[in-house]
Design a protein around this motif. Structure first.
Motif, mmCIF file in Angstrom:
data_model
loop_
_atom_site.group_PDB
_atom_site.id
_atom_site.type_symbol
_atom_site.label_atom_id
_atom_site.label_comp_id
_atom_site.label_asym_id
_atom_site.label_seq_id
_atom_site.Cartn_x
_atom_site.Cartn_y
_atom_site.Cartn_z
ATOM 1 N N ILE A 77 0.844 -1.199 0.000
ATOM 2 C CA ILE A 77 0.000 0.000 0.000
ATOM 3 C C ILE A 77 0.878 1.247 0.000
ATOM 4 O O ILE A 77 0.605 2.220 -0.719
ATOM 5 N N LEU A 78 1.967 1.198 0.788
ATOM 6 C CA LEU A 78 2.876 2.340 0.831
ATOM 7 C C LEU A 78 3.470 2.609 -0.557
ATOM 8 O O LEU A 78 3.499 3.757 -1.032
ATOM 9 N N ILE A 79 3.895 1.543 -1.229
ATOM 10 C CA ILE A 79 4.466 1.700 -2.574
ATOM 11 C C ILE A 79 3.424 2.290 -3.520
ATOM 12 O O ILE A 79 3.706 3.215 -4.291
ATOM 13 N N GLY A 80 2.206 1.764 -3.419
ATOM 14 C CA GLY A 80 1.134 2.273 -4.282
ATOM 15 C C GLY A 80 0.895 3.758 -4.062
ATOM 16 O O GLY A 80 0.745 4.528 -5.020
ATOM 17 N N CYS A 81 0.890 4.181 -2.789
ATOM 18 C CA CYS A 81 0.641 5.599 -2.486
ATOM 19 C C CYS A 81 1.767 6.468 -3.026
ATOM 20 O O CYS A 81 1.518 7.513 -3.637
ATOM 21 N N PHE A 82 3.017 6.054 -2.800
ATOM 22 C CA PHE A 82 4.137 6.833 -3.315
ATOM 23 C C PHE A 82 4.071 6.913 -4.838
ATOM 24 O O PHE A 82 4.292 7.977 -5.424
#
Lengths: 689, 689
Positions: free
Chosen positions: B20-25
């Motif tokens: 999810i963090l990668i997706g947000c970045f």
């Protein structure tokens, strides 16, 4: 110079030969399968030997895009209308021919397997995994006879209408091709780990040609076959190359005479919606449960077969074929060839479809349809799901070449399509979802459930259909199936379970639940065999010949530790190397010294030819592994397994303070584990004992 | 119970958080990049902060299929016509703003990198490979500041118009996310090999979100990142899951406000013909040569930069941005954003295209076009190919975050399209080939040439375009590029070469040319360090504290062998275990015993807590590796490398007859190899020394 050229290009030439051979076999099998299948329902008026595709090649509609499935279908209908291909008409007569031919095909297939090449039975994936993990299974498993029998009896078995697929067996015959070609071209220079690379590449190409999915094939080799061993970047490149050339060869042969690559070309144009996610999850759960229960019940049935049907394998196949043919004839989804049936189910229902060939009555259902019609279609789909599952359970493992991939996909497709009917009727209304996509996702879920593969399944499904817009739903469904399967405690796909069931040797090094693993409490010292046959650093050739020809030791060992001349006492042996028996035999044969002289000839295992001083000494140093892997007796089994797996060795010396205490081979572990497991849990599978 | 639940699900939760963090970045970076890029040519009348996509979301044409690129383009034009998005008009003024903004962005990007996080420069793929191969690179490389700087300076660098891509840096920021989350959630239980799995999975997800290609991302992790280490089936599953969730997150954020997944959706409907094969081979050869020469010249330029431009990194970036902006402004293919330019080049020219937005003048060329027109289009494409190649050579390695994937693809695309023009004009005539497909294949070839990846490139290209019908040509072109590249003696892709150039430690265990490897003649005994810091089986805590705080030893060792109490003489030490320094420090801190008591407390490294009898003894057994990997001093380096690689250990004990003789770490090998190599061949790269 010729030699160097060959050295540089041998791997290239070998890979190309393997790939072309696989492509040719795949072409033959596909044409032969279609021919046999078509004979069951009709014949060609031009030449009764031809199948429908070849018979109809001359029928040209107009300059059409060959890829369009609708047009292909229309070309086929045109061909029948023009009387070139003649379908049998009537009720009783065609039915009798259908049943009779099914029985004949099944009989021929099983007789070939039983009397000519018993190794050609089943899918062969389990055995290949065992082979590449380092255990040489019986050598008939990959020889030429098995290859020929498998490629003839597979089409026979499939066209007999049994609920079996051609993908597993494709892996087997492709691996046979790889084995035969590498043995023929590289026999002098082939190491075992090289051979595993070629075999892995070939097995991937088998899947590639079966599905027409080159990338899926490469990934299959990676995810399924080489999960039993290590996967190196060079294997990836070999797999890629073999799959590419094999598929290109197949395309040049063009077995369906239409130049198509994508088996079920779909053009889903409605994007999926987030609110469909719960239904995708349902499909994923179905896939996981399907995999869990089908493999469990199939294994139970395998037990049952081993106990009660052991002596009647041929009769069993005949009865199976008969029952399958009778029941299938009366359900529209079962009667169709599995591939064709999936083509219908995956097809998107489009309002402005100007041709009605694919416009199945499933597509005519909407809110206004009478409930009775709806229920009939739904029950027909669910019936097909259920009956095909039963057939799969009792067919997979019968004495014919048989895969489980395509039947699983067909089951998933009928279930997914049934779900889509329910969703359209009760939740969304018509024209909101793409019903074909549900069948497609159901197929992906069931395939994951039965194989426990993830990436491979996604890529194969996309390559089969080209439905790129559904990539995320496919990945989600596959992930859910996998999660369900692993969290329900099922260990791997059906191939892995069959390895356990058949009692094949495969070191399960990295079990996830470390606590459950009772082997963890033992150490190397308890497992090792201490009763060693050793060789001295220098010895008379005659002594070695006696040792090698000793029938008692014949079967027992694969290799000998070599003991330093300075430390020859049993209590303080120092190991200076390890030599394999088959290398010794080859070397002795190569020198070909007559028996009179052999008692004067001294073999030296540690000094190379040039350094020897005595004329009657010969050096065997080149066949000795001077740095065998060693461990200490107090090393835990976990570490030992890791060493076996990662160092890729066949035998490990056990040394304490530099003194040889024992030797461990994978077989020792196997034997020990079985014995302890029986002590602890009782026999795993009754008939193994 | 809460603990067990966490134990069972921690890997699941960690993977989900990473994804999810990668997706947000990724979402932030894409929106920010587009906003900056759009500011260079216009602004939104509603709110000048918005970019074109967000500004135009309200413009609805009709109920359209959002996937259709033609309609998207038309929506954009409509938006400009309605005056919602205002493009700057005029000649001088827009040009000045264009140049000025380019310079500002480049300046901001390079200043951030230079003064805040120097590790955020370049692509980072080489460093990640080094990291997962077992060498812990400087820890700032994956920390939060690097993550933040990289995600801000990357959009700035890209929108400054430099010939750089966002894919390499995406791998870096994704790996940062993986590192930070695993450290935060799993800090107590994380082993190194676990961490490598998470980092590999995260790096794959970086590619997945950059290209919108989840399967390509997973394969990138497999083929590129984990070629430096081992790839286990569990890594495959982790990569799959992270890539899926990351891409799904990105899709939910929907940074382009059009819900599209496929970046360049094409609908090639003409099948390829066998007679096109020679041209595919030409494209493949181009790709191989491109990869070979670009990486060679880029490395030469890196040397040049290190020698002459070392002290002016910021000035260098400014000049680069200025030159790039000036030249690019006057070539239609260079002026466009690389992604957009590829969209135009890949697009198939269709006669009945009812919209002219994609109907570039390239599509209007046929036999009847005046030769002058043809030559103009051709030279424009070739000029773009050449100039962009030059830009890539001098840009990759400058002090901004920069990838080389997309620029390579853009170069391949212009070259491929130029080839298609020549083929259409002089060989086939119009409407026989699909010119867009040549651009597509050229892009695949160039990408393979620069990365040396095969399967990954094929899958990424297919996921980018959905051009499944061209799967075999793509595979052929990629295979040819790869063959050209490897047969011309280039060792791996640019990432691997950069590892060598930068002198990073990476054990090249399995060199293909065994004879060339001069290290083969040395044995373990020559490499090992004999000057050891050891611990006793039992020792006072105070002694340990002294040892740990000794500033001289601080940097020197990562771990200590533990010596049996019964054999403590220097000449006959027996090793009973190995303990890492960082574990010791953590354990000492955890016990938190004050200094008065610490001189009375005895640490026992081999007996577990429950078995201790004295009250003042504490057990450190849980942090000790009681079965460190051991080898004998006479073991060859080849075997030693194999052991390091396959057993995944950081330190190996060297024992002879059970007595500890020395210790080997990867760093020892590195140091020894460098020294010997310098002795033998002189320094590899001048500035390394």
């Amino acid at each position: 110079y010729k030699g160097t050229l060959w050295e540089k290009s041998k791997s290239f030439i070998t890979l190309t030969c393997i790939a072309i051979l696989i492509g040719c076999f795949a072409g033959f099998i596909q044409i032969f399968t279609e021919t046999l299948g078509n004979w069951k329902t009709g014949h060609c008026s031009r030449n009764w030997l031809l199948n429908k595709s070849f018979c109809c090649t001359d029928v040209v509609l107009e300059e059409v895009s060959k890829r369009n499935p609708l047009l292909l279908k229309r070309q086929e209908m045109e061909c029948i209308e023009q009387g070139i291909w003649i379908e049998r008409t009537g009720i009783f007569f065609p039915f009798m021919i259908f049943i009779t031919l099914s029985l004949c095909f099944a009989l021929a297939s099983t007789l070939l397997v039983k009397y000519v090449a018993p190794m050609a039975t089943g899918s062969g994936i389990s055995e290949i995994k065992v082979w590449v993990s380092g255990f040489i299974y019986e050598s008939e498993f990959l020889n030429g006879i098995t290859l020929l029998v498998k490629s003839v009896s597979l089409p026979l078995a499939i066209s007999s209408g049994l609920s079996i697929g051609k993908e597993g067996p494709s892996v087997h015959y492709a691996t046979c091709c790889g084995f035969i070609v590498t043995r023929w071209l590289l026999k002098n220079s082939l190491t075992y780990s090289d051979q595993f690379e070629y075999l892995t590449a070939a097995s991937g190409a088998g899947v590639a040609v079966a599905f027409g999915a080159p990338i899926g094939g490469v990934l299959f080799g990676l995810e399924e076959i080489s999960s039993a061993t290590d996967f190196y970047p060079s294997t990836l490149w070999k797999s890629y190359y073999v799959a590419l050339i094999a598929v290109t060869t197949l395309k040049c042969i063009d077995p369906f005479r239409n130049g198509k690559i994508i088996l079920f070309n779909v053009t889903y144009d409605k994007n999926w919606k987030v609110m469909e996610l719960p239904i995708f999850i349902v499909l994923g759960i179905f896939g996981g449960l399907y995999g869990k229960y089908i493999s469990r019940w199939n294994i139970r049935y395998v037990h049952f077969r081993k106990q009660y049907l052991k002596n009647w394998p041929v009769q069993e196949v005949i009865v199976l074929a008969l029952v399958t043919a009778f029941i299938s004839y009366f359900n529209e989804f079962l009667k169709l060839d599995m591939t064709e049936s999936m083509g219908v189910l995956f097809h998107e229902c489009s309002k402005n479809d100007n041709s009605s060939v694919f416009a199945h009555r499933l597509c005519q259902l909407d809110e206004n349809t009478h409930f009775w019609e709806f229920a009939k279609a739904l029950s027909s789909l669910l019936f097909a799901t259920l009956i095909r599952s039963l057939f799969v359970i009792i067919s997979y493992g019968a004495k014919v070449p048989a895969g489980i991939f395509v039947p699983s996909m067909a089951i998933g497709a009928t279930f997914g399509r049934a779900v889509s009917l329910i969703v359209e009727r009760f939740i969304t209304g018509a024209n909101v979802i793409t019903p074909g996509a549900y069948a497609f996702l159901g197929a992906a879920a069931a395939l994951t459930g039965i194989t426990n593969l993830t990436l491979t399944v996604v890529v194969i499904m996309l390559e089969l259909t080209g439905a790129f817009i559904y990539i995320i739903p496919t990945m989600i469904v596959v992930a859910i199936s996998r999660i369900i399967l692993t969290s329900s405690g099922t260990s791997g796909g059906i191939a892995d379970q069959m390895i356990l069931v058949n009692g094949f040797p495969l070191l399960e090094y990295e079990s996830e639940d470390k606590e459950d693993d009772f082997m963890i409490s033992y150490t190397t010292g308890e497992i090792m065999s201490t009763d060693l046959y050793t060789l001295s650093e220098t010895m008379y050739l005659s002594d070695l010949e006696v040792l090698l020809n000793d029938p008692n030791k014949e079967k027992l060992v694969n290799g000998f530790p070599i003991i330093s001349n300075d430390y020859r006492l049993k209590s303080e042996m120092r190991c200076v190397g390890y030599v394999l028996k088959r290398h010794l035999i080859a070397k002795v044969l190569q020198h070909n010294i007559d028996s009179a002289e052999s008692s004067n000839t001294i073999i030296n295992f540690t000094i190379s030819e040039e350094m020897l001083e005595n004329g009657n000494e010969i050096s065997f140093k080149d066949i000795v592994n001077l740095q065998p892997t060693t461990v200490k007796p107090n090393v835990s089994t976990a570490m030992l397994f890791k060493t076996f797996k990662h160092m890729g060795c066949k035998a490990i010396m056990v040394e304490e303070d530099g003194l040889l205490k024992g030797l461990i081979t994978s077989k020792d572990i196997q034997r020990f584990e079985r014995a302890k497991s029986r002590e602890k849990f009782g026999p795993t599978y009754i008939y193994n004992e």
